[in-house]
Write an enzyme that holds these catalytic residues in place. Sequence first.
Site, mmCIF file in Angstrom:
data_model
loop_
_atom_site.group_PDB
_atom_site.id
_atom_site.type_symbol
_atom_site.label_atom_id
_atom_site.label_comp_id
_atom_site.label_asym_id
_atom_site.label_seq_id
_atom_site.Cartn_x
_atom_site.Cartn_y
_atom_site.Cartn_z
ATOM 1 N N THR A 1 49.284 38.569 31.359
ATOM 2 C CA THR A 1 49.441 39.199 32.635
ATOM 3 C C THR A 1 50.707 39.534 33.039
ATOM 4 O O THR A 1 51.604 38.663 32.666
ATOM 5 C CB THR A 1 48.563 38.814 33.499
ATOM 6 N N ASP A 2 50.843 40.575 33.766
ATOM 7 C CA ASP A 2 52.305 40.629 34.640
ATOM 8 C C ASP A 2 51.981 39.796 35.633
ATOM 9 O O ASP A 2 50.898 39.333 35.943
ATOM 10 C CB ASP A 2 52.061 42.161 35.255
ATOM 11 N N TRP A 3 52.938 39.618 36.389
ATOM 12 C CA TRP A 3 53.037 38.210 37.297
ATOM 13 C C TRP A 3 52.218 38.249 38.249
ATOM 14 O O TRP A 3 52.374 39.495 39.395
ATOM 15 C CB TRP A 3 54.596 37.871 37.702
ATOM 16 N N GLY B 1 49.281 39.344 38.462
ATOM 17 C CA GLY B 1 48.398 40.440 38.083
ATOM 18 C C GLY B 1 46.827 40.029 38.015
ATOM 19 O O GLY B 1 46.277 38.827 37.571
#
Length: 772
Positions: free
Chosen positions: A276-278, A280
């Site tokens: 994931t993006d941080w 997310g």
Amino acid sequence: MKNIKSYISIIIAGIALFSCYGNKVPQLGKASIDKVVAAMTLEEKVHLLVGTGMAGFSGDSAVVGKTKNLVQGAAGTTYPIPRLGIPAIVLADGPAGLRISPTRDGDSSTYYCTAFPVGTLLASTWNGELVEQVGEAIGNEVLEYGADVLLAPALNIHRNPLCGRNFEYYSEDPLLSGKTAAAVVRGVQKNGVGTSIKHFAANNQETNRQRNDVLISERALREIYLRGFEIAVKESQPWTVMSSYNSINGVSASESRALLTDILRNEWGFQGVVMTDWFGGYSPAAQVHAGNDLLMPGRPDQTQVIIQAVNDKKLDIKDIDTNVKRMLELIVKSPRFKGYQYSNKPDLKAHAAITRQSAAEGMVLLKNDNSALPLSAGIKNIAAFGVTSYDFIAGGTGSGDVNEAYTVSLGDGLANAGYQINEEVKSLYFKYISEENEKNKPDPNNPMAMFLPKIRAGEFVPTDALLNKTVQTADVALITIGRTSGEFADRKVDGDFNLTVNEINLIKNVSETFHKAGKKAVVILNIGGVIETASWKAYPDAVLLAWQAGQEGGNSVADILKGEVNPSGKLPMTFPEKLEDVPSYKNFPLDIALNMKELLSGSKPENRPNIDFTNYEEDIYVGYRYYLTNNKRVSYPFGYGLSYTNFEYSAPEISEKKGVYTVTISVKNIGTTAGKEVVQLYVAAPKGILQKPAKELKAFAKTKLLQAGEMHRIELRFSASDIASFDEKDGQWIVEVGNYSIQIGTSSADIRQSVKFTISDEIQIKKNKLIF
């Protein structure tokens, strides 16, 4: 009943832990991955799928202290399981070079990294071999500073000029984006470290990025927003892919099995890890099921939610095991697992030379009336105007920033090249910048300050008296216009895309004063994204688009101005005449300010147009695809860029074998200066069942450095699948029958040669399940 389940879980965990003291516990790297997975407890498996937290932000979690200080300033780490020989690995930003802390408590050594040119500049080189060299240098710093995976490259499409992170991204065209990203990945991974191509997918605005829902046709999604990722996956095999914050047609990208499994893995053959993006996403269990293997940076509640979902039979343990296996496959490839003894001493001097060279090759000469550039040999004294001449911008902010040891300003670069800078003008700007910076200090109590663009000194217009005095001793005037942007916010219209009144008057007044004295004025654009140019470009004699060129930027600009390097950069996007001409103008957040709490919120979206949802109404007509199809005038077209020499195109030939088309063409330097040329191949399709753009880029190549009079035969290739369109009705890619025109030129608007070929029978490339 619930307590009984808890006791059973404790007993099972205890048995597993007891067994670790025996001799039969498999060790990663010695036993097969399947055996290691089989030996793991549920808690261990889930911990491996959730990162160890991010210091200073919510989610700083359970194992901080074990992994937090492996590489200070890195973005995150994975969870170690020592009993099974599973180490933590380190993930670090970013797109323009490694981002880690340059200093460490109790340590007198420094850990600076090289600030390389921003992504947009690298794409402007149209030179995959050079971009790969940049990637290799970045990868060496990742390796020698002890990181394992670089969270880059970023290749989202330039849908709108105002996207705050366009400087990290490459182009409005998916082919150029994908090819550039693939080159970076190949270069970085030559060092035995990984990459993470991002943000997958359709992450094209920063405003409310975590909650925005992209409403898009499947055709536009596949042809424009996924195509670059497909190219990068197939041509470079990145170790990881980072899913994006946004939703696509109502489904969070990090929770979309259609996106992460059906397309990415089953259609394209991706073998690596998805993270994931941080912070997310919404549902950890849904993310795991979708094929999102690693949740970053990790929070304790995510671990608990996933375990509970398994215990409640809402998440299949098979999904857990599949993701764990992919995580272990990533870890065994890492330098940390292999015991690499990193030096903390990469060759920063050699890398500075690479950034200087690559930056110069990606700068784009937009205007050059009466051969204003290169500066003639008699020019020695330069008057440099504009705040940015003395406060040069190396790159953007946020995760795409780099902690470099220095940045060469324009003034420094000119001095290094042997030019004399007008001291009175220089002193005036130094004093002004210092006073303004004192007023605009960031809030030390704001934890996000390190990620946000600093408030820069506004421009002022020198007095007529100063200009008239300066022109008497200066041989030429340089006027630098600067822009910066970064994460969390999109750019503004006035004072950002549009120049301020002071900036336009600065260009106008300086140019007119020097022209009256028979001298020239040159504008340098130290920017990360597109700005308006049509209203003022007539004033100066030359305009050099220097982009944000990294730490050696001033030297790179001086190399171009002096003629040490012949500019060969080409625009990877279109410069419209005005913002209202952009096809997504009505479907993009314009000058919308959200507070930081709202920006970081993970709550479900509301229903605000262009904030909570964005309608991609322009469909496949992004950038030049729109302007050319609708005969819309632009300030500078896609693929445009001048040189200090001229090139002639001749003798195009085409051949076809097994669905692969090969086009060859001769390019000759007919000028007097050595230079490089970018040869661009566009295909115009016949009218058919599906509407299509006027033309689309399908191949490109850059010549070697051609001496005056030298000719080079260029070979360009594309396949039938490259010219296919996605038919949503039948869910398949098709190449329609008819006569196709291959147009070869020096930009999308400057076609020099063309050849035709015919498709007699419709070609159906592949059948896809309709999933969006």
